[in-house]
Design an enzyme around this catalytic site. Structure first.
Site, short mmCIF file in Angstrom:
data_model
loop_
_atom_site.label_atom_id
_atom_site.label_comp_id
_atom_site.label_asym_id
_atom_site.label_seq_id
_atom_site.Cartn_x
_atom_site.Cartn_y
_atom_site.Cartn_z
N SER A 169 10.02 -33.14 -18.93
CA SER A 169 9.62 -32.47 -20.16
C SER A 169 9.97 -33.34 -21.36
O SER A 169 10.99 -34.02 -21.37
CB SER A 169 10.34 -31.12 -20.27
OG SER A 169 10.24 -30.60 -21.58
N ARG A 225 -42.05 -28.39 -12.84
CA ARG A 225 -40.88 -29.17 -13.31
C ARG A 225 -40.30 -28.47 -14.51
O ARG A 225 -41.04 -28.15 -15.45
CB ARG A 225 -41.25 -30.62 -13.63
CG ARG A 225 -40.03 -31.46 -14.07
CD ARG A 225 -40.29 -32.96 -13.99
NE ARG A 225 -40.71 -33.34 -12.66
CZ ARG A 225 -41.93 -33.73 -12.34
NH1 ARG A 225 -42.86 -33.83 -13.27
NH2 ARG A 225 -42.24 -34.05 -11.09
#
Length: 447
Positions: free
Chosen positions: A276, A315
Protein backbone atom coordinates in the site's frame (compact mmCIF):
# COMPACT_ATOMS: atom_id res chain seq x y z
CA UNK A 1 -4.15 -2.08 -24.87
CA UNK A 2 -0.99 -0.06 -24.33
CA UNK A 3 0.12 2.46 -21.74
CA UNK A 4 -0.16 2.84 -18.01
CA UNK A 5 -2.84 0.20 -17.39
CA UNK A 6 -1.72 -2.43 -19.90
CA UNK A 7 0.17 -4.38 -17.23
CA UNK A 8 -3.13 -4.99 -15.47
CA UNK A 9 -5.73 -5.13 -18.24
CA UNK A 10 -3.68 -6.57 -21.12
CA UNK A 11 -1.88 -9.34 -19.26
CA UNK A 12 -1.30 -12.75 -20.78
CA UNK A 13 -1.08 -13.93 -24.37
CA UNK A 14 -4.56 -12.96 -25.55
CA UNK A 15 -3.67 -9.26 -25.81
CA UNK A 16 -0.85 -9.95 -28.26
CA UNK A 17 -3.11 -12.29 -30.23
CA UNK A 18 -5.49 -9.38 -31.00
CA UNK A 19 -2.96 -6.56 -31.38
CA UNK A 20 -2.95 -4.26 -34.42
CA UNK A 21 -0.11 -6.33 -35.90
CA UNK A 22 -2.13 -9.50 -35.32
CA UNK A 23 -5.13 -7.93 -37.05
CA UNK A 24 -2.99 -7.08 -40.09
CA UNK A 25 -1.55 -10.59 -40.19
CA UNK A 26 -5.04 -12.10 -40.01
CA UNK A 27 -6.37 -9.88 -42.80
CA UNK A 28 -3.40 -10.82 -44.98
CA UNK A 29 -3.78 -14.49 -44.10
CA UNK A 30 -7.36 -14.38 -45.34
CA UNK A 31 -6.38 -12.65 -48.59
CA UNK A 32 -3.61 -15.21 -49.18
CA UNK A 33 -5.95 -18.13 -48.49
CA UNK A 34 -8.60 -16.60 -50.75
CA UNK A 35 -6.09 -16.36 -53.60
CA UNK A 36 -5.13 -19.99 -53.14
CA UNK A 37 -8.79 -21.05 -52.99
CA UNK A 38 -9.59 -19.15 -56.18
CA UNK A 39 -6.65 -20.84 -57.92
CA UNK A 40 -7.72 -24.24 -56.61
CA UNK A 41 -11.09 -23.96 -58.37
CA UNK A 42 -9.59 -22.50 -61.54
CA UNK A 43 -10.68 -18.87 -61.24
CA UNK A 44 -7.15 -17.42 -61.31
CA UNK A 45 -3.70 -18.70 -62.36
CA UNK A 46 -1.73 -20.51 -59.68
CA UNK A 47 1.24 -18.24 -60.38
CA UNK A 48 -0.84 -15.18 -59.57
CA UNK A 49 -2.10 -16.76 -56.36
CA UNK A 50 1.47 -17.59 -55.38
CA UNK A 51 2.45 -13.96 -55.92
CA UNK A 52 -0.39 -12.74 -53.73
CA UNK A 53 0.45 -15.26 -51.01
CA UNK A 54 4.09 -14.19 -51.08
CA UNK A 55 3.13 -10.52 -50.71
CA UNK A 56 0.84 -11.35 -47.81
CA UNK A 57 3.62 -13.30 -46.12
CA UNK A 58 5.92 -10.25 -46.28
CA UNK A 59 4.04 -7.22 -44.92
CA UNK A 60 7.19 -5.10 -45.31
CA UNK A 61 6.42 -5.02 -49.05
CA UNK A 62 3.09 -3.30 -48.33
CA UNK A 63 2.37 0.34 -47.58
CA UNK A 64 0.56 -0.39 -44.33
CA UNK A 65 0.90 3.20 -43.13
CA UNK A 66 -1.36 4.27 -45.98
CA UNK A 67 -3.76 1.44 -45.14
CA UNK A 68 -4.07 2.77 -41.59
CA UNK A 69 -4.47 6.35 -42.78
CA UNK A 70 -7.23 5.47 -45.25
CA UNK A 71 -9.08 2.84 -43.22
CA UNK A 72 -11.43 5.35 -41.67
CA UNK A 73 -12.27 6.94 -45.03
CA UNK A 74 -13.17 3.52 -46.43
CA UNK A 75 -15.14 2.48 -43.34
CA UNK A 76 -12.83 -0.49 -42.75
CA UNK A 77 -9.21 -1.38 -43.54
CA UNK A 78 -9.86 -3.80 -46.38
CA UNK A 79 -10.25 -1.44 -49.39
CA UNK A 80 -6.89 0.29 -48.85
CA UNK A 81 -5.30 -3.08 -48.00
CA UNK A 82 -6.55 -4.54 -51.28
CA UNK A 83 -5.09 -1.57 -53.16
CA UNK A 84 -1.76 -2.06 -51.38
CA UNK A 85 -1.72 -5.74 -52.34
CA UNK A 86 -2.55 -4.96 -55.96
CA UNK A 87 0.28 -2.44 -56.09
CA UNK A 88 2.68 -4.92 -54.51
CA UNK A 89 2.03 -7.80 -56.95
CA UNK A 90 1.60 -5.77 -60.14
CA UNK A 91 -1.14 -5.60 -62.71
CA UNK A 92 -0.72 -9.14 -64.08
CA UNK A 93 -1.04 -10.93 -60.73
CA UNK A 94 -3.56 -8.50 -59.22
CA UNK A 95 -6.25 -10.71 -60.75
CA UNK A 96 -5.76 -13.02 -57.74
CA UNK A 97 -6.30 -10.30 -55.15
CA UNK A 98 -9.64 -10.31 -53.26
CA UNK A 99 -11.34 -12.61 -55.77
CA UNK A 100 -15.13 -12.32 -55.65
CA UNK A 101 -15.02 -10.99 -52.10
CA UNK A 102 -16.35 -7.99 -50.27
CA UNK A 103 -14.73 -6.24 -47.31
CA UNK A 104 -16.95 -8.01 -44.80
CA UNK A 105 -15.79 -11.40 -46.03
CA UNK A 106 -12.21 -10.55 -45.14
CA UNK A 107 -12.92 -8.72 -41.88
CA UNK A 108 -15.28 -11.40 -40.53
CA UNK A 109 -12.96 -14.24 -41.43
CA UNK A 110 -9.98 -12.41 -39.95
CA UNK A 111 -12.04 -11.78 -36.82
CA UNK A 112 -12.72 -15.47 -36.25
CA UNK A 113 -9.06 -16.32 -36.90
CA UNK A 114 -8.01 -13.77 -34.29
CA UNK A 115 -10.63 -15.06 -31.87
CA UNK A 116 -9.45 -18.63 -32.31
CA UNK A 117 -5.86 -17.69 -31.51
CA UNK A 118 -6.79 -15.48 -28.59
CA UNK A 119 -9.09 -18.13 -27.13
CA UNK A 120 -6.19 -20.58 -27.28
CA UNK A 121 -4.24 -18.20 -25.02
CA UNK A 122 -7.22 -17.79 -22.70
CA UNK A 123 -7.63 -21.56 -22.59
CA UNK A 124 -3.99 -22.09 -21.61
CA UNK A 125 -4.39 -19.81 -18.58
CA UNK A 126 -7.75 -21.31 -17.63
CA UNK A 127 -6.17 -24.77 -17.84
CA UNK A 128 -3.25 -23.67 -15.67
CA UNK A 129 -5.64 -22.26 -13.08
CA UNK A 130 -7.74 -25.43 -13.13
CA UNK A 131 -4.66 -27.60 -12.63
CA UNK A 132 -3.66 -25.59 -9.56
CA UNK A 133 -7.21 -25.99 -8.24
CA UNK A 134 -6.92 -29.74 -8.79
CA UNK A 135 -3.72 -29.85 -6.77
CA UNK A 136 -5.34 -27.82 -3.99
CA UNK A 137 -8.36 -30.13 -4.00
CA UNK A 138 -6.15 -33.21 -3.63
CA UNK A 139 -3.98 -31.72 -0.90
CA UNK A 140 -6.85 -30.27 1.11
CA UNK A 141 -9.51 -32.89 0.36
CA UNK A 142 -10.51 -33.27 4.01
CA UNK A 143 -9.37 -29.97 5.54
CA UNK A 144 -12.35 -28.27 7.14
CA UNK A 145 -13.30 -24.70 6.28
CA UNK A 146 -16.39 -22.79 7.28
CA UNK A 147 -18.98 -22.66 4.53
CA UNK A 148 -20.59 -19.28 4.05
CA UNK A 149 -23.97 -18.49 2.55
CA UNK A 150 -25.29 -14.96 2.00
CA UNK A 151 -21.92 -13.80 3.42
CA UNK A 152 -22.69 -15.40 6.80
CA UNK A 153 -21.13 -18.47 8.40
CA UNK A 154 -23.23 -21.54 7.66
CA UNK A 155 -21.93 -25.11 8.09
CA UNK A 156 -18.50 -26.68 7.67
CA UNK A 157 -17.33 -27.81 4.25
CA UNK A 158 -13.81 -28.63 3.09
CA UNK A 159 -11.28 -26.51 1.30
CA UNK A 160 -10.87 -29.46 -1.04
CA UNK A 161 -14.50 -29.17 -2.13
CA UNK A 162 -14.17 -25.41 -2.55
CA UNK A 163 -11.10 -25.86 -4.77
CA UNK A 164 -12.78 -28.68 -6.71
CA UNK A 165 -15.78 -26.43 -7.33
CA UNK A 166 -13.47 -23.73 -8.68
CA UNK A 167 -11.82 -26.35 -10.88
CA UNK A 168 -15.06 -27.65 -12.37
CA UNK A 169 -16.15 -24.10 -13.18
CA UNK A 170 -12.90 -23.40 -15.01
CA UNK A 171 -13.07 -26.74 -16.82
CA UNK A 172 -16.65 -26.02 -17.85
CA UNK A 173 -15.67 -22.61 -19.22
CA UNK A 174 -12.92 -24.24 -21.26
CA UNK A 175 -15.30 -26.79 -22.73
CA UNK A 176 -17.79 -24.11 -23.74
CA UNK A 177 -15.10 -22.05 -25.42
CA UNK A 178 -13.76 -25.10 -27.24
CA UNK A 179 -17.21 -25.92 -28.57
CA UNK A 180 -17.66 -22.38 -29.90
CA UNK A 181 -14.21 -22.28 -31.49
CA UNK A 182 -14.76 -25.62 -33.22
CA UNK A 183 -17.85 -24.20 -34.95
CA UNK A 184 -16.36 -20.89 -36.15
CA UNK A 185 -17.30 -20.34 -39.81
CA UNK A 186 -15.59 -18.72 -42.74
CA UNK A 187 -17.29 -15.74 -44.36
CA UNK A 188 -17.38 -15.58 -48.15
CA UNK A 189 -20.50 -14.07 -49.65
CA UNK A 190 -19.65 -11.30 -52.06
CA UNK A 191 -21.43 -7.96 -52.15
CA UNK A 192 -24.92 -9.05 -51.03
CA UNK A 193 -24.50 -12.75 -50.34
CA UNK A 194 -25.18 -14.09 -53.84
CA UNK A 195 -21.55 -14.85 -54.81
CA UNK A 196 -22.35 -13.17 -58.11
CA UNK A 197 -18.75 -12.01 -58.63
CA UNK A 198 -17.33 -15.54 -58.35
CA UNK A 199 -18.20 -16.73 -61.86
CA UNK A 200 -20.39 -19.55 -60.65
CA UNK A 201 -17.65 -21.02 -58.45
CA UNK A 202 -18.40 -19.11 -55.25
CA UNK A 203 -19.59 -22.05 -53.17
CA UNK A 204 -16.53 -24.02 -54.22
CA UNK A 205 -14.26 -21.10 -53.34
CA UNK A 206 -15.94 -20.81 -49.93
CA UNK A 207 -15.34 -24.50 -49.25
CA UNK A 208 -11.70 -24.29 -50.34
CA UNK A 209 -11.17 -21.14 -48.27
CA UNK A 210 -12.68 -22.78 -45.20
CA UNK A 211 -10.53 -25.88 -45.66
CA UNK A 212 -7.38 -23.77 -46.05
CA UNK A 213 -8.08 -21.86 -42.83
CA UNK A 214 -9.51 -24.76 -40.80
CA UNK A 215 -12.94 -23.15 -40.46
CA UNK A 216 -16.48 -24.39 -41.02
CA UNK A 217 -18.02 -23.70 -44.44
CA UNK A 218 -21.61 -22.52 -43.89
CA UNK A 219 -24.42 -23.12 -46.39
CA UNK A 220 -25.27 -19.40 -46.52
CA UNK A 221 -23.57 -16.21 -45.34
CA UNK A 222 -23.84 -15.06 -41.72
CA UNK A 223 -23.32 -11.42 -42.69
CA UNK A 224 -26.19 -10.10 -40.55
CA UNK A 225 -27.03 -13.21 -38.51
CA UNK A 226 -24.26 -12.79 -35.98
CA UNK A 227 -24.55 -16.00 -34.01
CA UNK A 228 -20.81 -16.81 -34.28
CA UNK A 229 -19.93 -13.50 -32.62
CA UNK A 230 -22.73 -13.85 -30.06
CA UNK A 231 -21.62 -17.38 -29.19
CA UNK A 232 -18.06 -16.16 -28.67
CA UNK A 233 -19.31 -13.30 -26.52
CA UNK A 234 -21.45 -15.59 -24.39
CA UNK A 235 -18.72 -18.16 -23.81
CA UNK A 236 -16.15 -15.49 -23.01
CA UNK A 237 -18.56 -13.75 -20.65
CA UNK A 238 -19.24 -17.03 -18.87
CA UNK A 239 -15.51 -17.67 -18.52
CA UNK A 240 -15.08 -14.20 -17.03
CA UNK A 241 -17.86 -14.93 -14.57
CA UNK A 242 -16.17 -18.12 -13.38
CA UNK A 243 -12.83 -16.34 -13.04
CA UNK A 244 -14.47 -13.53 -11.06
CA UNK A 245 -16.12 -16.00 -8.69
CA UNK A 246 -12.84 -17.75 -7.89
CA UNK A 247 -11.03 -14.42 -7.57
CA UNK A 248 -13.56 -12.94 -5.15
CA UNK A 249 -13.38 -16.07 -2.99
CA UNK A 250 -9.62 -15.60 -2.76
CA UNK A 251 -10.05 -11.92 -1.91
CA UNK A 252 -12.57 -12.73 0.85
CA UNK A 253 -10.49 -15.57 2.29
CA UNK A 254 -7.49 -13.22 2.42
CA UNK A 255 -9.35 -10.54 4.44
CA UNK A 256 -7.49 -9.69 7.62
CA UNK A 257 -10.41 -10.74 9.81
CA UNK A 258 -10.68 -14.09 7.99
CA UNK A 259 -7.03 -14.84 7.13
CA UNK A 260 -7.81 -18.33 5.80
CA UNK A 261 -5.65 -17.89 2.68
CA UNK A 262 -2.96 -15.56 1.39
CA UNK A 263 -1.24 -14.76 -1.88
CA UNK A 264 2.48 -15.26 -1.49
CA UNK A 265 3.58 -14.62 -5.10
CA UNK A 266 6.27 -12.10 -5.91
CA UNK A 267 6.21 -9.28 -8.43
CA UNK A 268 7.89 -9.79 -11.82
CA UNK A 269 10.85 -7.67 -10.79
CA UNK A 270 11.28 -9.47 -7.48
CA UNK A 271 10.22 -8.21 -4.13
CA UNK A 272 6.79 -8.34 -2.62
CA UNK A 273 3.60 -7.52 -4.47
CA UNK A 274 0.52 -5.95 -2.96
CA UNK A 275 1.92 -3.14 -0.88
CA UNK A 276 0.00 0.00 0.00
CA UNK A 277 1.16 3.55 -0.73
CA UNK A 278 -0.12 4.66 2.69
CA UNK A 279 0.02 1.62 4.96
CA UNK A 280 3.34 -0.27 5.04
CA UNK A 281 1.86 -3.21 6.94
CA UNK A 282 -0.56 -4.21 4.17
CA UNK A 283 -0.17 -7.11 1.73
CA UNK A 284 -3.04 -7.00 -0.73
CA UNK A 285 -4.02 -10.02 -2.88
CA UNK A 286 -3.21 -8.08 -6.04
CA UNK A 287 -3.41 -10.96 -8.50
CA UNK A 288 -6.92 -11.96 -7.40
CA UNK A 289 -7.99 -8.31 -7.28
CA UNK A 290 -6.66 -7.75 -10.81
CA UNK A 291 -8.37 -10.90 -12.09
CA UNK A 292 -11.63 -9.61 -10.68
CA UNK A 293 -11.08 -6.15 -12.16
CA UNK A 294 -10.47 -7.57 -15.65
CA UNK A 295 -13.43 -9.94 -15.41
CA UNK A 296 -15.68 -7.08 -14.31
CA UNK A 297 -15.19 -5.40 -17.71
CA UNK A 298 -16.52 -8.40 -19.63
CA UNK A 299 -20.31 -8.10 -19.10
CA UNK A 300 -20.50 -4.64 -20.64
CA UNK A 301 -18.54 -5.76 -23.69
CA UNK A 302 -20.72 -8.86 -24.02
CA UNK A 303 -23.80 -6.66 -23.86
CA UNK A 304 -22.46 -4.46 -26.65
CA UNK A 305 -21.89 -7.48 -28.88
CA UNK A 306 -25.34 -8.89 -28.16
CA UNK A 307 -26.85 -5.48 -28.78
CA UNK A 308 -25.10 -5.38 -32.15
CA UNK A 309 -26.89 -8.54 -33.30
CA UNK A 310 -29.78 -6.51 -34.73
CA UNK A 311 -28.47 -5.75 -38.22
CA UNK A 312 -30.14 -4.45 -41.35
CA UNK A 313 -30.70 -6.36 -44.59
CA UNK A 314 -27.45 -7.72 -46.12
CA UNK A 315 -24.92 -5.54 -44.23
CA UNK A 316 -25.38 -3.48 -41.13
CA UNK A 317 -24.74 0.24 -40.97
CA UNK A 318 -22.69 0.58 -37.79
CA UNK A 319 -23.62 -2.46 -35.71
CA UNK A 320 -21.21 -4.69 -37.61
CA UNK A 321 -18.43 -2.12 -37.31
CA UNK A 322 -18.90 -1.90 -33.53
CA UNK A 323 -18.00 -5.56 -33.16
CA UNK A 324 -14.35 -5.25 -34.17
CA UNK A 325 -12.93 -3.26 -31.23
CA UNK A 326 -15.47 -4.71 -28.80
CA UNK A 327 -14.59 -8.34 -29.40
CA UNK A 328 -10.91 -7.37 -29.42
CA UNK A 329 -11.31 -5.77 -25.99
CA UNK A 330 -13.37 -8.70 -24.69
CA UNK A 331 -10.73 -11.22 -25.69
CA UNK A 332 -8.06 -9.03 -24.12
CA UNK A 333 -9.81 -8.52 -20.79
CA UNK A 334 -10.91 -12.15 -20.39
CA UNK A 335 -7.41 -13.26 -21.28
CA UNK A 336 -5.97 -10.89 -18.68
CA UNK A 337 -8.45 -12.12 -16.06
CA UNK A 338 -7.49 -15.75 -16.71
CA UNK A 339 -3.77 -14.95 -16.62
CA UNK A 340 -4.11 -13.09 -13.32
CA UNK A 341 -6.16 -15.88 -11.78
CA UNK A 342 -3.60 -18.52 -12.71
CA UNK A 343 -0.94 -16.36 -11.08
CA UNK A 344 -3.04 -15.82 -7.97
CA UNK A 345 -3.72 -19.52 -7.50
CA UNK A 346 -0.11 -20.51 -8.08
CA UNK A 347 0.84 -18.30 -5.13
CA UNK A 348 -2.15 -19.17 -2.94
CA UNK A 349 -1.34 -20.43 0.55
CA UNK A 350 -4.33 -21.92 2.40
CA UNK A 351 -4.08 -21.37 6.16
CA UNK A 352 -5.41 -24.75 7.29
CA UNK A 353 -5.03 -24.15 11.02
CA UNK A 354 -6.89 -20.86 10.79
CA UNK A 355 -9.70 -22.58 8.86
CA UNK A 356 -9.97 -25.27 11.51
CA UNK A 357 -10.03 -22.70 14.29
CA UNK A 358 -12.85 -20.82 12.58
CA UNK A 359 -14.86 -24.02 12.24
CA UNK A 360 -14.27 -24.89 15.89
CA UNK A 361 -15.33 -21.43 17.02
CA UNK A 362 -18.48 -21.56 14.91
CA UNK A 363 -19.86 -24.88 16.05
CA UNK A 364 -23.30 -23.51 16.83
CA UNK A 365 -24.57 -24.23 13.34
CA UNK A 366 -23.84 -27.93 13.64
CA UNK A 367 -25.20 -27.97 17.18
CA UNK A 368 -28.45 -26.28 16.11
CA UNK A 369 -28.82 -28.86 13.36
CA UNK A 370 -28.21 -31.72 15.80
CA UNK A 371 -30.81 -30.28 18.19
CA UNK A 372 -33.37 -30.03 15.38
CA UNK A 373 -32.72 -33.64 14.38
CA UNK A 374 -33.12 -34.79 18.00
CA UNK A 375 -36.44 -32.93 18.37
CA UNK A 376 -37.91 -34.08 15.05
CA UNK A 377 -39.35 -37.44 16.26
CA UNK A 378 -41.42 -35.72 18.95
CA UNK A 379 -42.24 -32.36 17.32
CA UNK A 380 -42.09 -32.97 13.57
CA UNK A 381 -39.50 -31.47 11.24
CA UNK A 382 -40.95 -27.97 10.94
CA UNK A 383 -41.59 -27.47 14.65
CA UNK A 384 -38.19 -28.99 15.50
CA UNK A 385 -36.50 -26.50 13.18
CA UNK A 386 -38.34 -23.63 14.85
CA UNK A 387 -37.44 -24.91 18.32
CA UNK A 388 -33.75 -25.09 17.40
CA UNK A 389 -33.90 -21.58 15.96
CA UNK A 390 -35.53 -20.32 19.16
CA UNK A 391 -32.82 -21.95 21.26
CA UNK A 392 -30.18 -20.22 19.14
CA UNK A 393 -31.88 -16.85 19.57
CA UNK A 394 -32.19 -17.44 23.34
CA UNK A 395 -28.47 -18.20 23.60
CA UNK A 396 -27.64 -15.04 21.66
CA UNK A 397 -30.00 -12.89 23.72
CA UNK A 398 -28.73 -14.19 27.05
CA UNK A 399 -25.05 -14.10 26.13
CA UNK A 400 -24.62 -17.84 26.65
CA UNK A 401 -23.29 -20.47 24.28
CA UNK A 402 -25.80 -22.68 22.52
CA UNK A 403 -24.18 -25.68 24.20
CA UNK A 404 -25.06 -24.19 27.60
CA UNK A 405 -28.67 -23.66 26.51
CA UNK A 406 -28.93 -27.20 25.12
CA UNK A 407 -27.49 -28.60 28.38
CA UNK A 408 -30.53 -27.27 30.27
CA UNK A 409 -33.07 -29.11 28.10
CA UNK A 410 -34.88 -32.16 29.34
CA UNK A 411 -36.62 -33.13 26.10
CA UNK A 412 -33.51 -34.49 24.36
CA UNK A 413 -30.50 -36.68 25.11
CA UNK A 414 -28.08 -33.80 25.75
CA UNK A 415 -24.92 -35.93 25.48
CA UNK A 416 -26.05 -37.37 22.16
CA UNK A 417 -26.90 -33.95 20.76
CA UNK A 418 -23.58 -32.47 21.82
CA UNK A 419 -21.76 -35.48 20.37
CA UNK A 420 -23.63 -35.22 17.07
CA UNK A 421 -22.54 -31.61 16.70
CA UNK A 422 -19.00 -32.61 15.74
CA UNK A 423 -18.30 -30.90 12.38
CA UNK A 424 -19.43 -33.11 9.52
CA UNK A 425 -18.45 -32.26 5.95
CA UNK A 426 -20.93 -34.78 4.62
CA UNK A 427 -19.99 -36.24 1.23
CA UNK A 428 -17.48 -33.53 0.40
CA UNK A 429 -14.61 -35.97 -0.04
CA UNK A 430 -16.50 -38.21 -2.45
CA UNK A 431 -17.50 -35.22 -4.55
CA UNK A 432 -13.89 -34.03 -4.67
CA UNK A 433 -12.82 -37.45 -5.90
CA UNK A 434 -15.47 -37.45 -8.63
CA UNK A 435 -14.56 -33.95 -9.77
CA UNK A 436 -10.87 -34.83 -9.91
CA UNK A 437 -11.64 -37.89 -12.00
CA UNK A 438 -13.55 -35.74 -14.50
CA UNK A 439 -10.71 -33.22 -14.57
CA UNK A 440 -8.19 -35.95 -15.30
CA UNK A 441 -10.32 -37.16 -18.21
CA UNK A 442 -10.39 -33.64 -19.61
CA UNK A 443 -6.62 -33.25 -19.23
CA UNK A 444 -5.92 -36.61 -20.83
CA UNK A 445 -8.24 -35.79 -23.72
CA UNK A 446 -6.66 -32.40 -24.39
CA UNK A 447 -4.84 -32.06 -27.72
Amino acid sequence: MTGLFAGTFARGGAAAAVSDDAWFRALLEVEAALARAAAAVGLVPATAADAVAAACADPSRLDLATVVARAADAGNPVPPLVRALQDAVGERDAVAVHVGATSQDVVDTALVLLARRAVAEVDADLAAAADVCAALARTHRDDLVMGRTLMQQALPTTFGLKAATWMTGLDGARLRLAEVVASLPVQYAGAVGTLAASSGAGVAVRGALAADLGLVSPAVPWSTVRLPVADLAGALGAAAGVVATVAVDVVLLAQTEVAEAAEVGEGPAGGGRGGSSAMPHKRNPVAAISARACARRAPGLVATLLGAMEQEHERAAGAWHSEWPTLTDLLTTVGAAAAWLAESLRGLRPEVSRMAATVAAAGEGSLAGALAEALTPSLGRGAAHDAAAEATRHARDTGRSLAEVVATRTDVDVAAVLGAAVPDPGEAGAQVDAALAEHEQLVEGAP
